[in-house]
Design a protein around this motif. Structure first.
Motif, short mmCIF file in Angstrom:
data_model
loop_
_atom_site.label_atom_id
_atom_site.label_comp_id
_atom_site.label_asym_id
_atom_site.label_seq_id
_atom_site.Cartn_x
_atom_site.Cartn_y
_atom_site.Cartn_z
N ASP A 56 1.82 -2.29 0.96
CA ASP A 56 2.80 -3.24 0.44
C ASP A 56 2.13 -4.41 -0.26
OD1 ASP A 56 5.08 -1.78 1.55
OD2 ASP A 56 4.26 -2.42 3.48
N GLU A 57 1.03 -4.90 0.31
CA GLU A 57 0.27 -5.99 -0.32
C GLU A 57 -0.40 -5.51 -1.61
OE1 GLU A 57 -0.97 -8.50 3.66
OE2 GLU A 57 -2.02 -6.63 3.22
N VAL A 58 -0.89 -4.27 -1.61
CA VAL A 58 -1.50 -3.70 -2.82
C VAL A 58 -0.46 -3.58 -3.92
CG1 VAL A 58 -2.54 -1.60 -3.79
CG2 VAL A 58 -3.36 -2.52 -1.60
N ARG A 59 0.73 -3.14 -3.58
CA ARG A 59 1.82 -3.03 -4.57
C ARG A 59 2.19 -4.39 -5.16
NH1 ARG A 59 5.66 0.96 -1.08
NH2 ARG A 59 4.52 2.90 -1.46
N LYS A 60 2.14 -5.44 -4.35
CA LYS A 60 2.45 -6.78 -4.86
C LYS A 60 1.44 -7.20 -5.92
CE LYS A 60 4.79 -8.64 -0.83
NZ LYS A 60 4.69 -9.52 0.34
N VAL A 61 0.18 -6.82 -5.74
CA VAL A 61 -0.87 -7.19 -6.69
C VAL A 61 -0.84 -6.29 -7.93
CG1 VAL A 61 -3.36 -7.36 -7.05
CG2 VAL A 61 -2.36 -8.16 -4.91
N LEU A 62 -0.73 -4.96 -7.73
CA LEU A 62 -0.84 -4.01 -8.82
C LEU A 62 0.48 -3.69 -9.51
CD1 LEU A 62 -3.38 -1.44 -7.34
CD2 LEU A 62 -3.83 -3.39 -8.84
N GLY A 63 1.59 -4.07 -8.91
CA GLY A 63 2.89 -3.76 -9.49
C GLY A 63 3.38 -2.40 -9.04
N PRO A 64 4.43 -1.89 -9.68
CA PRO A 64 5.01 -0.62 -9.23
C PRO A 64 4.06 0.56 -9.46
CG PRO A 64 6.06 -1.39 -11.25
CD PRO A 64 5.12 -2.46 -10.82
N THR A 85 3.93 15.54 7.79
CA THR A 85 2.59 14.96 7.56
C THR A 85 2.25 13.82 8.51
OG1 THR A 85 3.39 13.34 5.96
CG2 THR A 85 2.74 15.51 5.09
N LYS A 86 3.21 13.39 9.30
CA LYS A 86 3.07 12.21 10.16
C LYS A 86 2.79 10.96 9.32
CE LYS A 86 1.62 14.86 14.09
NZ LYS A 86 0.52 15.62 14.56
N GLY A 87 3.12 11.03 8.04
CA GLY A 87 2.95 9.90 7.14
C GLY A 87 1.53 9.66 6.68
N GLU A 88 0.61 10.53 7.09
CA GLU A 88 -0.81 10.34 6.75
C GLU A 88 -1.11 10.83 5.35
OE1 GLU A 88 -3.16 12.10 9.85
OE2 GLU A 88 -2.16 10.93 11.39
N ASP A 89 -2.08 10.20 4.74
CA ASP A 89 -2.61 10.61 3.43
C ASP A 89 -1.55 10.68 2.33
OD1 ASP A 89 -5.11 10.74 4.56
OD2 ASP A 89 -4.98 12.87 4.99
N TRP A 90 -0.67 9.69 2.29
CA TRP A 90 0.29 9.58 1.20
C TRP A 90 -0.38 8.81 0.07
CZ3 TRP A 90 4.13 12.72 1.34
CH2 TRP A 90 5.12 12.62 0.36
N ILE A 91 -0.08 9.13 -1.18
CA ILE A 91 -0.74 8.46 -2.29
C ILE A 91 0.24 7.74 -3.20
CG2 ILE A 91 -2.69 10.06 -2.31
CD1 ILE A 91 -1.49 11.19 -4.94
N ASN A 92 -0.24 6.68 -3.81
CA ASN A 92 0.42 5.99 -4.90
C ASN A 92 -0.60 5.83 -6.01
OD1 ASN A 92 2.71 3.58 -3.32
ND2 ASN A 92 2.87 5.76 -3.53
N THR A 93 -0.16 5.99 -7.24
CA THR A 93 -1.02 5.87 -8.41
C THR A 93 -0.62 4.64 -9.21
OG1 THR A 93 -1.06 8.29 -8.48
CG2 THR A 93 -1.94 7.14 -10.40
N PHE A 94 -1.62 3.87 -9.61
CA PHE A 94 -1.37 2.63 -10.34
C PHE A 94 -2.19 2.59 -11.62
CE2 PHE A 94 -0.80 1.77 -5.84
CZ PHE A 94 0.40 1.08 -5.80
N GLU A 95 -1.69 1.87 -12.61
CA GLU A 95 -2.42 1.57 -13.84
C GLU A 95 -2.61 0.06 -13.89
OE1 GLU A 95 -3.69 3.37 -16.45
OE2 GLU A 95 -3.19 5.23 -15.44
#
Length: 161
Positions: A56-64, A85-95
């Motif tokens: 959540d903090e990373v998203r605030k800095v990098l945006g959506p 997956t027990k929520g493990e190893d989920w990814i988000n990609t940012f530019e």
């Protein structure tokens, strides 16, 4: 004696003249595929600032993130995916600043596991990510190309905490 003074002054002035105007601008960006350029790379994303923070903090800095909530693999796992997956190893990609980052996290705890900068030039990625190989709070590891382990496809940054 006077001649020595003139020679000393001449050498000092010659040295100073050689130092002026030769530096590159820090905002000048090199082509990441060019190995011959010696210009300074502007920092695309300050990765050390992101290390150790939640998604959540990373998203605030990098945006959506690129992922969309309605996609099969979305921004967050669906209840069925969370169970599987027990929520493990989920990814988000940012530019950010022309640089692609893949952030792996645990969707249940919100903890970021690692951040991968995508690219094939390790030196460029180190500079673009403002990374230091001897940092005390994170580790930088090359991500080898599965088809040719002599090549890299990115740099993986892992928090030491």
């Amino acid at each position: 004696m006077v001649l020595n003074r003139y020679i000393t002054v001449f050498l000092v002035l010659a040295g100073l003249a050689g130092c002026t105007g030769a530096q590159s601008s820090a905002s000048e960006v090199i082509n990441p595929t060019s190995k011959e350029s010696t210009s300074v790379v502007a920092v695309a994303v300050d990765v050390p600032q992101l290390v150790g923070h939640s998604i959540d903090e990373v998203r605030k800095v990098l945006g959506p993130a690129r992922e969309k909530s309605s996609a099969t693999i979305g921004l967050e796992p669906t209840p069925a995916q969370m169970k599987a997956t027990k929520g493990e190893d989920w990814i988000n990609t940012f530019e950010q600043g022309g640089q692609t980052l893949v952030v792996t996290f645990n969707a249940r705890t919100r903890t970021v596991r690692d951040i991968v900068l995508i690219g094939s030039d390790e030196d460029y990625l180190l500079r673009a990510g403002n990374l230091n190989l001897t940092a005390s709070n994170y580790i930088v590891l090359p991500v080898p190309n599965p088809k040719d382990t002599r090549e890299v496809v990115g740099l993986r940054v892992i928090s030491r905490k």
